[in-house]
Design an enzyme around this catalytic site. Sequence first.
Site, PDB file in Angstrom:
ATOM      1  N   HIS A  91       0.792  -1.236   0.000  1.00 18.03           N
ATOM      2  CA  HIS A  91       0.000   0.000   0.000  1.00 18.03           C
ATOM      3  C   HIS A  91       0.818   1.277   0.000  1.00 18.03           C
ATOM      4  CE1 HIS A  91       0.900   0.037   4.327  1.00 18.03           C
ATOM      5  NE2 HIS A  91       0.639   1.319   4.275  1.00 18.03           N
TER       6      HIS A  91
HETATM    7  C1  UD1 Z   1      -1.948   6.075   5.215  1.00 13.98           C
HETATM    8  C2  UD1 Z   1      -0.638   6.619   5.787  1.00 13.98           C
HETATM    9  C3  UD1 Z   1       0.418   5.536   5.777  1.00 13.98           C
HETATM   10  C4  UD1 Z   1      -0.065   4.268   6.479  1.00 13.98           C
HETATM   11  C5  UD1 Z   1      -1.425   3.843   5.916  1.00 13.98           C
HETATM   12  C6  UD1 Z   1      -1.963   2.715   6.744  1.00 13.98           C
HETATM   13  C7  UD1 Z   1      -0.295   9.023   5.341  1.00 13.98           C
HETATM   14  C8  UD1 Z   1       0.470  10.012   4.537  1.00 13.98           C
HETATM   15  N1  UD1 Z   1      -0.166   7.733   4.952  1.00 13.98           N
HETATM   16  O1  UD1 Z   1      -1.694   5.727   3.877  1.00 13.98           O
HETATM   17  O2  UD1 Z   1       1.570   5.992   6.454  1.00 13.98           O
HETATM   18  O3  UD1 Z   1       0.877   3.264   6.271  1.00 13.98           O
HETATM   19  O4  UD1 Z   1      -2.345   4.937   5.975  1.00 13.98           O
HETATM   20  O5  UD1 Z   1      -2.867   1.915   6.061  1.00 13.98           O
HETATM   21  O6  UD1 Z   1      -1.003   9.405   6.235  1.00 13.98           O
HETATM   22  N2  UD1 Z   1      -9.019   4.596   0.768  1.00 13.98           N
HETATM   23  C9  UD1 Z   1     -10.249   4.008   0.687  1.00 13.98           C
HETATM   24  N3  UD1 Z   1     -10.906   3.757   1.871  1.00 13.98           N
HETATM   25  C10 UD1 Z   1     -10.402   4.068   3.086  1.00 13.98           C
HETATM   26  C11 UD1 Z   1      -9.143   4.673   3.137  1.00 13.98           C
HETATM   27  C12 UD1 Z   1      -8.458   4.925   1.973  1.00 13.98           C
HETATM   28  O7  UD1 Z   1     -10.750   3.718  -0.386  1.00 13.98           O
HETATM   29  O8  UD1 Z   1     -11.062   3.803   4.113  1.00 13.98           O
HETATM   30  C13 UD1 Z   1      -8.271   4.817  -0.500  1.00 13.98           C
HETATM   31  C14 UD1 Z   1      -8.579   6.177  -1.134  1.00 13.98           C
HETATM   32  O9  UD1 Z   1      -8.570   6.011  -2.508  1.00 13.98           O
HETATM   33  C15 UD1 Z   1      -7.387   7.023  -0.707  1.00 13.98           C
HETATM   34  C16 UD1 Z   1      -6.252   5.996  -0.672  1.00 13.98           C
HETATM   35  O10 UD1 Z   1      -6.868   4.795  -0.219  1.00 13.98           O
HETATM   36  O11 UD1 Z   1      -7.116   8.081  -1.585  1.00 13.98           O
HETATM   37  C17 UD1 Z   1      -5.109   6.372   0.225  1.00 13.98           C
HETATM   38  O12 UD1 Z   1      -5.573   6.641   1.561  1.00 13.98           O
HETATM   39  P1  UD1 Z   1      -4.749   7.628   2.534  1.00 13.98           P
HETATM   40  O13 UD1 Z   1      -5.347   7.613   3.872  1.00 13.98           O
HETATM   41  O14 UD1 Z   1      -4.554   8.953   1.872  1.00 13.98           O
HETATM   42  O15 UD1 Z   1      -3.316   7.000   2.580  1.00 13.98           O
HETATM   43  P2  UD1 Z   1      -2.864   5.496   2.860  1.00 13.98           P
HETATM   44  O16 UD1 Z   1      -2.217   4.967   1.623  1.00 13.98           O
HETATM   45  O17 UD1 Z   1      -3.968   4.727   3.450  1.00 13.98           O
HETATM   46  N1  UDP Z   2      -3.754  -5.150   9.138  1.00 13.16           N
HETATM   47  C1  UDP Z   2      -5.040  -5.653   9.296  1.00 13.16           C
HETATM   48  N2  UDP Z   2      -5.711  -6.054   8.176  1.00 13.16           N
HETATM   49  C2  UDP Z   2      -5.176  -5.987   6.932  1.00 13.16           C
HETATM   50  C3  UDP Z   2      -3.865  -5.482   6.794  1.00 13.16           C
HETATM   51  C4  UDP Z   2      -3.186  -5.057   7.909  1.00 13.16           C
HETATM   52  O1  UDP Z   2      -5.549  -5.743  10.409  1.00 13.16           O
HETATM   53  O2  UDP Z   2      -5.848  -6.377   5.967  1.00 13.16           O
HETATM   54  C5  UDP Z   2      -3.024  -4.710  10.337  1.00 13.16           C
HETATM   55  C6  UDP Z   2      -1.677  -5.351  10.541  1.00 13.16           C
HETATM   56  O3  UDP Z   2      -1.796  -6.587  11.227  1.00 13.16           O
HETATM   57  C7  UDP Z   2      -0.939  -4.296  11.344  1.00 13.16           C
HETATM   58  C8  UDP Z   2      -1.498  -2.995  10.785  1.00 13.16           C
HETATM   59  O4  UDP Z   2      -2.736  -3.325  10.181  1.00 13.16           O
HETATM   60  O5  UDP Z   2      -1.275  -4.392  12.721  1.00 13.16           O
HETATM   61  C9  UDP Z   2      -0.566  -2.396   9.790  1.00 13.16           C
HETATM   62  O6  UDP Z   2      -1.205  -1.348   9.135  1.00 13.16           O
HETATM   63  P1  UDP Z   2      -0.816  -0.876   7.666  1.00 13.16           P
HETATM   64  O7  UDP Z   2      -0.036  -1.915   6.965  1.00 13.16           O
HETATM   65  O8  UDP Z   2      -2.065  -0.383   7.036  1.00 13.16           O
HETATM   66  O9  UDP Z   2       0.057   0.441   7.958  1.00 13.16           O
HETATM   67  P2  UDP Z   2       1.579   0.687   8.344  1.00 13.16           P
HETATM   68  O10 UDP Z   2       1.917  -0.156   9.521  1.00 13.16           O
HETATM   69  O11 UDP Z   2       2.407   0.391   7.144  1.00 13.16           O
HETATM   70  O12 UDP Z   2       1.607   2.146   8.637  1.00 13.16           O
END
Ligand code: UD1
Ligand code: UDP
Length: 353
Positions: A202
């Site tokens: 992601h």
């Molecule tokens: C964010 C964090 C990242 C973290 C991740 C955890 C920042 C800059 N990034 O990244 O550090 O690792 O969360 O998962 O804050 N979207 C959906 N539904 C949702 C949420 C997101 O469809 O409930 C889609 C949307 O298209 C959105 C994209 O995911 O534009 C990215 O979501 P965003 O929260 O901006 O960043 P993450 O990649 O989730």
């Molecule tokens: N996780 C979850 N379901 C998923 C993917 C990840 O519960 O489908 C959990 C995972 O076990 C960990 C956390 O989400 O505890 C990690 O989050 P993510 O990878 O979104 O973000 P990051 O740690 O890279 O910021």
Amino acid sequence: MKIVTVLGARPQFIKAAPLSETLRKSHEEIIVHTGQHYDYQMSDVFFEELGLPKPNYNLKVGSKQQGKQTGEMLAGVEGVLLKEKPDWVLVYGDTNSTLAGALAASKLDIPIAHVEAGLRSYNQKMPEEVNRVLTDHMAKLLFCPTDQAVKNLAREGIIEGVVRTGDVMADALFFHAKRAEYTGTLEKFPYKSKSYMLATIHRAENTNNLSRLQEIIEAFAQIDSKIILPLHPRTRILLQDLDIAVSKNVKIINPVGYLEMILLEKEAQMILTDSGGVQKEAYLWKVPCITMRDETEWVETVQSGWNTLVGANKEAIVAAILKYRDNPMPEYCSGLYGNGRASEEIVTAIESK
Ligand code: UD1
Ligand code: UDP
């Protein structure tokens, strides 16, 4: 004491669950959800599974351009802080929600406690790196999950208020591991132990760069094992929009809840990921991990030999799998992320400030 907790993204719900429970035994906690993540499987499921109380406020900011998203969160959190007048603002990790919460508190001169302080990738192109550096420099209490995090802060001149507590994600894993097995999750579990690899993708660096994403997908096609891929919506949308197909050995599923995820991790042969949290969980489960990034904040997993950094390079991904298959795993060092009591240490540190 009155504490406002600001969170908004999936890993923050998991980090907040054990700490919130400890905090609420003797303090008032107000939870502000920025709405950064909003799908049921990216947000509500964690509140339901982990017993995290429903947020007192949901700012419903949603997905936006980085600056607009952070700006709207900042204004929203500021409104809540003006109304609630807390003694502390608690923020987690390095997302845009973290930065917005810290900045709002800083402007109102409310002390900030940062959980998961001191991590560094030294890659300024990552939005997370900017978020965490700025948050650390605003925080009054900095809770470090690792010794390396303490050293990183010292290198930037931050020594006061730094506490090495261990990692709240380890607290969560130790606490919920048995629950995941005994609450029926295991009975519903459709995959045979050690018969598959688990993958997640992601990170912006892999999803904003088409050639990196393609390289990873091509590497998956060369792997002679089933790969379960609970896919972040960001990546799912991208694959759909660009019409990129995955090979037959890859099973894409929706993001799963925490209990199912930690079982998927535990039972996997190997884990391939660009997630921060998943790298640590792989280590805690003693499952070999291949990290599809150019650097990691969790350097001790790599130093220990249980995690290999491969970037988004097809040959390196395949070579790392063979290396793990053909060689015995190195000695395991427990306690790198604490003993499961980080939450208690954090509450004690806040109380004594
Ligand atoms: C964010 C964090 C990242 C973290 C991740 C955890 C920042 C800059 N990034 O990244 O550090 O690792 O969360 O998962 O804050 N979207 C959906 N539904 C949702 C949420 C997101 O469809 O409930 C889609 C949307 O298209 C959105 C994209 O995911 O534009 C990215 O979501 P965003 O929260 O901006 O960043 P993450 O990649 O989730
Ligand atoms: N996780 C979850 N379901 C998923 C993917 C990840 O519960 O489908 C959990 C995972 O076990 C960990 C956390 O989400 O505890 C990690 O989050 P993510 O990878 O979104 O973000 P990051 O740690 O890279 O910021």
